[in-house]
Design a protein around this motif. Structure first.
Motif, PDB file in Angstrom:
ATOM      1  N   UNK A   1      -2.668   1.255  -2.427  1.00 20.99           N
ATOM      2  CA  UNK A   1      -1.621   0.284  -2.739  1.00 20.99           C
ATOM      3  C   UNK A   1      -1.292  -0.578  -1.521  1.00 20.99           C
ATOM      4  N   UNK A   2      -1.222   0.045  -0.351  1.00 22.41           N
ATOM      5  CA  UNK A   2      -0.977  -0.723   0.874  1.00 22.41           C
ATOM      6  C   UNK A   2      -2.097  -1.721   1.107  1.00 22.41           C
ATOM      7  N   UNK A   3      -3.345  -1.275   0.926  1.00 27.09           N
ATOM      8  CA  UNK A   3      -4.488  -2.166   1.127  1.00 27.09           C
ATOM      9  C   UNK A   3      -4.471  -3.314   0.128  1.00 27.09           C
ATOM     10  N   UNK A   4      -4.115  -3.020  -1.127  1.00 29.27           N
ATOM     11  CA  UNK A   4      -4.049  -4.067  -2.153  1.00 29.27           C
ATOM     12  C   UNK A   4      -2.989  -5.103  -1.822  1.00 29.27           C
ATOM     13  N   UNK A   5      -1.929  -4.664  -1.132  1.00 27.45           N
ATOM     14  CA  UNK A   5      -0.853  -5.579  -0.739  1.00 27.45           C
ATOM     15  C   UNK A   5      -1.170  -6.326   0.548  1.00 27.45           C
ATOM     16  N   UNK A   6      -2.238  -5.918   1.242  1.00 29.43           N
ATOM     17  CA  UNK A   6      -2.591  -6.559   2.505  1.00 29.43           C
ATOM     18  C   UNK A   6      -1.695  -6.184   3.654  1.00 29.43           C
ATOM     19  N   UNK A   7      -1.118  -4.970   3.590  1.00 29.20           N
ATOM     20  CA  UNK A   7      -0.230  -4.510   4.666  1.00 29.20           C
ATOM     21  C   UNK A   7      -0.670  -3.108   5.091  1.00 29.20           C
ATOM     22  N   UNK A   8      -0.067  -2.622   6.159  1.00 26.97           N
ATOM     23  CA  UNK A   8      -0.318  -1.249   6.619  1.00 26.97           C
ATOM     24  C   UNK A   8       0.994  -0.477   6.614  1.00 26.97           C
ATOM     25  N   UNK A   9       0.898   0.798   6.885  1.00 28.19           N
ATOM     26  CA  UNK A   9       2.098   1.630   6.962  1.00 28.19           C
ATOM     27  C   UNK A   9       3.064   1.130   8.033  1.00 28.19           C
ATOM     28  N   UNK A  10       2.538   0.469   9.056  1.00 28.62           N
ATOM     29  CA  UNK A  10       3.384  -0.059  10.129  1.00 28.62           C
ATOM     30  C   UNK A  10       4.247  -1.230   9.662  1.00 28.62           C
ATOM     31  N   UNK A  11       3.841  -1.876   8.549  1.00 33.28           N
ATOM     32  CA  UNK A  11       4.522  -3.090   8.102  1.00 33.28           C
ATOM     33  C   UNK A  11       5.703  -2.822   7.180  1.00 33.28           C
ATOM     34  N   UNK A  12       5.756  -1.636   6.586  1.00 35.40           N
ATOM     35  CA  UNK A  12       6.827  -1.390   5.624  1.00 35.40           C
ATOM     36  C   UNK A  12       8.055  -0.802   6.320  1.00 35.40           C
ATOM     37  N   UNK A  13       9.198  -1.030   5.702  1.00 36.62           N
ATOM     38  CA  UNK A  13      10.460  -0.481   6.227  1.00 36.62           C
ATOM     39  C   UNK A  13      10.976   0.701   5.403  1.00 36.62           C
ATOM     40  N   UNK A  14      10.516   0.797   4.145  1.00 39.29           N
ATOM     41  CA  UNK A  14      11.070   1.798   3.234  1.00 39.29           C
ATOM     42  C   UNK A  14       9.939   2.411   2.413  1.00 39.29           C
ATOM     43  N   UNK A  15      10.035   3.717   2.166  1.00 42.29           N
ATOM     44  CA  UNK A  15       9.098   4.428   1.302  1.00 42.29           C
ATOM     45  C   UNK A  15       9.900   5.055   0.174  1.00 42.29           C
ATOM     46  N   UNK A  16       9.579   4.669  -1.081  1.00 42.59           N
ATOM     47  CA  UNK A  16      10.336   5.142  -2.240  1.00 42.59           C
ATOM     48  C   UNK A  16       9.361   5.795  -3.217  1.00 42.59           C
ATOM     49  N   UNK A  17       9.013   7.050  -2.957  1.00 43.29           N
ATOM     50  CA  UNK A  17       8.166   7.765  -3.913  1.00 43.29           C
ATOM     51  C   UNK A  17       8.998   8.318  -5.065  1.00 43.29           C
ATOM     52  N   UNK A  18       8.327   8.608  -6.170  1.00 54.67           N
ATOM     53  CA  UNK A  18       8.987   9.334  -7.257  1.00 54.67           C
ATOM     54  C   UNK A  18       9.660  10.575  -6.695  1.00 54.67           C
ATOM     55  N   UNK A  19      10.893  10.802  -7.101  1.00 54.02           N
ATOM     56  CA  UNK A  19      11.690  11.893  -6.550  1.00 54.02           C
ATOM     57  C   UNK A  19      11.388  13.195  -7.312  1.00 54.02           C
ATOM     58  N   UNK A  20      10.235  13.775  -7.007  1.00 53.04           N
ATOM     59  CA  UNK A  20       9.773  14.975  -7.698  1.00 53.04           C
ATOM     60  C   UNK A  20      10.109  16.246  -6.939  1.00 53.04           C
ATOM     61  N   UNK A  21       9.931  16.205  -5.618  1.00 51.10           N
ATOM     62  CA  UNK A  21      10.041  17.419  -4.819  1.00 51.10           C
ATOM     63  C   UNK A  21      10.001  17.009  -3.354  1.00 51.10           C
TER      64      UNK A  21
END
Length: 352
Positions: A260-280
């Motif tokens: 998903x990051x690659x499809x967006x043309x960004x890296x983990x360094x570029x994002x400010x927030x991570x919002x995964x499904x709240x499973x565990x």
């Protein structure tokens, strides 16, 4: 030769507004443990969950979804007449027909908006964002309302020590509309039906009535729902193979995030927030480590207060982060939903 007319919309979209609805009733781990042989310490250690919200018996998926939708529209400064389509992501609307979305659309005062339900479980909201993004960019709609809502307490087996503590109720919503700059990336999504047994309905509707309804005459009720038995016999249960689900999520989801990051043309360094499904929280911690997320990235942790709300979890967590000031308008966020189906979907979005 006659050339058919087609539509063409704006090049880019973004989330214009976000909203949530949290039922008033709070169920602590201690209260839930009246029904199962467990403890608050064990539940928090295994899942990170401290409490969950539970809707009242007469509070429906439509009721909760409408509340969250109104909050999102207020955030976006839009009214019902501005909404061209409503997508409701849910697996707990108790009717095959009518769908929840048309009823939500009617309550919002939309002008004959297109409306349909989407069933992709915990990936449902991200699926909905992908569909809404395509609808706006194609010219099919200008503003699309995506609602993620679940009343999982209706499908919970209070006697199952492995699942009773996991689920909660709630709703979140987002308005997707046109943008001068990219606000929603290309979506990475997919499914693997070979894993469908990992998270599934325990029995059919008819089997549930035959198997559990007679027992309801003798069994004590949930104190939060006097009309329900310990087995919550009105509906089939949601059953889960916990260890198998954990292994799948811990190994398969991180590569999906990277795609998903690659499809967006960004890296983990570029994002400010991570919002995964709240499973565990253990799954989330594993993802953070595997993705090597920088220290500056804010990690959604709404599961501690809301438990697993399936299709509602990502918009609920997003609204909480923005309300608390931990995330800010304009931040880049990677969001990913994953779960029953098996299904998954992820995209990078700019927060409204």
């Amino acid at each position: 030769m006659v050339l058919l007319r087609t539509l063409r919309g704006p090049a880019y979209t973004r989330i214009l507004g976000i909203g949530d609805y949290r039922p008033a009733r709070i169920i602590s781990n201690e209260e839930l443990c009246r029904h199962i042989d467990s403890t608050d310490e064990w539940i928090q250690d295994r899942s990170g969950i401290q409490q969950r919200r539970q809707a009242t018996p007469d509070e429906s998926v439509v009721d909760m979804g409408t509340q969250a939708a109104r909050a999102a529209m207020t955030y976006a400064d839009l009214t019902g007449s501005d909404i061209d389509a409503v997508i409701c992501a849910t697996i707990t609307h108790p009717y095959q027909t009518p769908a929840a979305a048309p009823m939500i659309a009617e309550r919002l005062g939309t002008k004959n908006a297109a409306a349909f339900d989407l069933s992709a479980a915990c990936a449902g909201y991200c699926y909905g964002v992908a569909v809404a993004d395509d609808m706006v960019r194609s010219g099919r709609a200008e503003h699309v309302l995506v609602v993620g809502v679940e009343k999982l307490s209706d499908y919970r087996d209070l006697g199952d020590r492995g699942t009773a503590f996991i689920f909660g109720d709630g709703a979140g919503a987002a308005v997707i509309g046109p943008s001068a700059t990219p606000g929603i990336s290309a979506t990475t999504w997919g499914s693997d039906g070979s894993g469908s047994a990992m998270i599934s309905q325990s029995v059919s509707w008819t089997e549930a009535q035959e198997r559990y309804a007679p027992a309801s005459l003798d069994m004590p009720g949930d104190p939060a729902r006097p009309d329900a038995t310990v087995t919550d016999s009105l509906w089939p249960f949601i059953d889960m193979q916990g260890p198998s689900v954990f292994r799948w999520a811990a190994t398969a989801v991180a590569p999906l995030c990277e795609r998903a990051l690659a499809a967006a043309g960004v890296t983990a360094q570029d994002i400010q927030v991570f919002i995964p499904h709240q499973a565990n929280t253990r799954i989330v911690d594993t993802l953070v480590k595997k993705l090597r997320l920088p220290d500056h990235v804010v990690i959604a942790d709404d599961i501690t207060d809301m438990a697993n709300t399936s299709a509602a979890s990502i918009p609920l967590a997003t609204a909480a982060l923005l309300r608390s000031g931990r995330a800010h308008p304009g931040d880049l966020a990677l969001q990913i939903g994953f779960g029953a189906g098996l299904t998954w979907a992820a995209q990078v979005v700019q927060l409204p």
